[in-house]
Design a protein around this motif. Structure first.
Motif, PDB file in Angstrom:
ATOM      1  N   LEU A  30       1.142  -1.974 -10.376  1.00 15.86           N
ATOM      2  CA  LEU A  30      -0.182  -2.367 -10.874  1.00 15.86           C
ATOM      3  C   LEU A  30      -0.937  -3.194  -9.833  1.00 15.86           C
ATOM      4  O   LEU A  30      -2.162  -3.083  -9.706  1.00 15.86           O
ATOM      5  N   THR A  31      -0.200  -4.019  -9.088  1.00 18.64           N
ATOM      6  CA  THR A  31      -0.828  -4.765  -7.991  1.00 18.64           C
ATOM      7  C   THR A  31      -1.341  -3.807  -6.932  1.00 18.64           C
ATOM      8  O   THR A  31      -2.422  -4.000  -6.367  1.00 18.64           O
ATOM      9  N   LYS A  32      -0.579  -2.757  -6.662  1.00 18.97           N
ATOM     10  CA  LYS A  32      -1.044  -1.742  -5.720  1.00 18.97           C
ATOM     11  C   LYS A  32      -2.325  -1.076  -6.232  1.00 18.97           C
ATOM     12  O   LYS A  32      -3.244  -0.815  -5.450  1.00 18.97           O
ATOM     13  N   VAL A  33      -2.372  -0.804  -7.540  1.00 12.58           N
ATOM     14  CA  VAL A  33      -3.573  -0.189  -8.119  1.00 12.58           C
ATOM     15  C   VAL A  33      -4.794  -1.066  -7.889  1.00 12.58           C
ATOM     16  O   VAL A  33      -5.884  -0.588  -7.544  1.00 12.58           O
ATOM     17  N   VAL A  34      -4.627  -2.379  -8.066  1.00 10.48           N
ATOM     18  CA  VAL A  34      -5.742  -3.314  -7.916  1.00 10.48           C
ATOM     19  C   VAL A  34      -6.162  -3.456  -6.456  1.00 10.48           C
ATOM     20  O   VAL A  34      -7.355  -3.441  -6.126  1.00 10.48           O
ATOM     21  N   ARG A  35      -5.185  -3.585  -5.566  1.00 11.60           N
ATOM     22  CA  ARG A  35      -5.485  -3.883  -4.163  1.00 11.60           C
ATOM     23  C   ARG A  35      -5.665  -2.662  -3.287  1.00 11.60           C
ATOM     24  O   ARG A  35      -6.331  -2.728  -2.258  1.00 11.60           O
ATOM     25  N   HIS A  36      -5.064  -1.560  -3.661  1.00 10.63           N
ATOM     26  CA  HIS A  36      -5.088  -0.372  -2.794  1.00 10.63           C
ATOM     27  C   HIS A  36      -5.380   0.874  -3.627  1.00 10.63           C
ATOM     28  O   HIS A  36      -4.639   1.857  -3.587  1.00 10.63           O
ATOM     29  N   LEU A  37      -6.462   0.842  -4.373  1.00 10.17           N
ATOM     30  CA  LEU A  37      -6.802   1.949  -5.259  1.00 10.17           C
ATOM     31  C   LEU A  37      -6.947   3.282  -4.512  1.00 10.17           C
ATOM     32  O   LEU A  37      -6.497   4.322  -5.020  1.00 10.17           O
ATOM     33  N   GLU A  90       0.822  -1.210   0.000  1.00 19.93           N
ATOM     34  CA  GLU A  90       0.000   0.000   0.000  1.00 19.93           C
ATOM     35  C   GLU A  90       0.857   1.260   0.000  1.00 19.93           C
ATOM     36  O   GLU A  90       0.448   2.312  -0.503  1.00 19.93           O
ATOM     37  N   SER A 109       4.878  -4.248 -12.311  1.00 22.08           N
ATOM     38  CA  SER A 109       4.016  -5.313 -11.778  1.00 22.08           C
ATOM     39  C   SER A 109       3.599  -5.005 -10.349  1.00 22.08           C
ATOM     40  O   SER A 109       2.426  -5.164  -9.970  1.00 22.08           O
TER      41      SER A 109
END
Length: 354
Positions: free
Chosen positions: A74-81, A21, A71
């Protein structure tokens, strides 16, 4: 970004998912630095004294780091928008968001000769995205009432000056007018922002410690403008290039006067801000030397490249140590945000809101 608080060991309870995050968007500055260093070494190769393997190897290293960093983000974007949205609207951090798209177009330039198809893919993804982020950042600066002169720092050049990187590979991959468009935007908005940033530096007090490395960003605009100008048909010997090269040299000398204070700063990811501007300066000087402007420019390029290589090696080692210790993704205390408030009698006060 990180600060001195980030040097403390991570709490045992904080797992990788929780730390994600707090992954800062400034990690893309690592890619910018490595790709820019690759370009500088490629320019050095043209002197005939350097093997091309160094520049090529650094380009692939930068591509690998980009894959990992992209990568993770982008995972942060998905999980912690919500955290991403907050970062993208933060009055200080917003300027660093376009480092993601600039990384793509720098890598496109780095692979232009060795992997032209890969270079074209990177450019066609990065150039339109760079335009979108430039417009978004400018729209936010204009429309968000929270932004004040206190929030200005040299990294404000990043969103607009990143457009000057686009022509380096753009003349090979897209319509020439597209490269002229990006060059024009980058040049004019650099000149427009320059008095604002200098006014902040001269009259607004010292920058916070973790933003001090952004002073190096002042070197990048004239160096990139010179490189882009030549790619668009100019020469290093004409008047515009001469002016831009001399301003680049002056900015390097000005940065050198700040070096004693800057080297005492604790490690922060923002330290990677030193790397790409130095790389752009080295590339411009090597280009001027190769164009016959004198051996002095070649020696300048070699000197800057030597310093750059030491800085990249040191920052790389310290960044790997930060990753191993879990220091990279710790909460970053946000600078205070001035908020204007109007009292009942019509007077305006500025309170500090974090």
């Amino acid at each position: 970004m990180t600060d001195t608080a980030a040097l403390a060991p991570a709490a045992p309870a904080a797992g990788a998912a929780a730390r994600l995050e707090h992954l800062p968007v400034t990690v893309f500055a690592i890619v910018m630095g490595l790709a820019g260093t690759s370009l500088a070494w490629q320019r050095a190769t043209r002197t005939g004294h350097v093997t091309p393997a160094v520049g090529t190897g650094l380009a692939w290293l930068a591509a690998g780091v980009l894959a990992v960093v992209a990568s993770a983000y982008l995972t942060k974007v998905v999980r912690h928008l919500p955290a991403v949205r907050a970062e993208w609207r933060h009055p200080v951090k917003l300027a660093f968001v376009p480092t993601a798209t600039i990384s793509l177009v720098i890598l496109a330039a780095a692979f232009l000769d060795t992997a032209p198809t890969f270079s074209a893919v990177l450019w066609w993804v990065g150039a339109p995205a760079q335009l979108v982020l430039t417009l978004d950042v400018l729209r936010t600066w204009i429309g968000d009432p929270r932004f004040t002169l206190d929030h200005v720092h040299p990294a404000w050049f990043i969103p607009v000056v990143g457009n000057l990187v686009v022509p380096l590979a753009g003349v090979a991959h897209g319509p020439r007018q597209m490269s002229w468009f990006f060059f024009s935007v980058g040049l004019v908005y650099w000149l427009a922002l320059l008095p604002i940033v200098l006014g902040r530096l001269v009259l607004g007090g010292a920058l916070p410690g973790r933003l001090s490395p952004t002073l190096a960003v002042l070197v990048a605009p004239p160096a990139l403008a010179a490189l882009a100008w030549v790619r668009l048909g100019g020469t290093f010997g004409d008047a515009p290039s001469q002016i831009l090269l001399d301003v680049t040299l002056f900015q390097l000398l000005l940065l050198a006067t700040q070096a004693p204070a800057l080297v005492r700063l604790p490690f922060a990811i923002s330290g990677w801000a030193y790397t790409f501007p130095l790389a752009a300066a080295a590339s411009a000087f090597f280009g001027a030397g190769a164009a016959g402007l004198g051996a002095g420019f070649t020696w300048l390029g070699a000197t800057v490249l030597a310093v750059l290589s030491l800085v990249v090696a040191g920052l790389g080692a310290r960044t790997l140590l930060a990753v191993r210790r879990g220091e990279l993704c710790l909460p970053d205390p946000a600078p205070p945000i001035p908020v204007a408030r109007t009292s009942a009698d019509g007077r305006t006060d500025t309170d500090l809101e974090t």
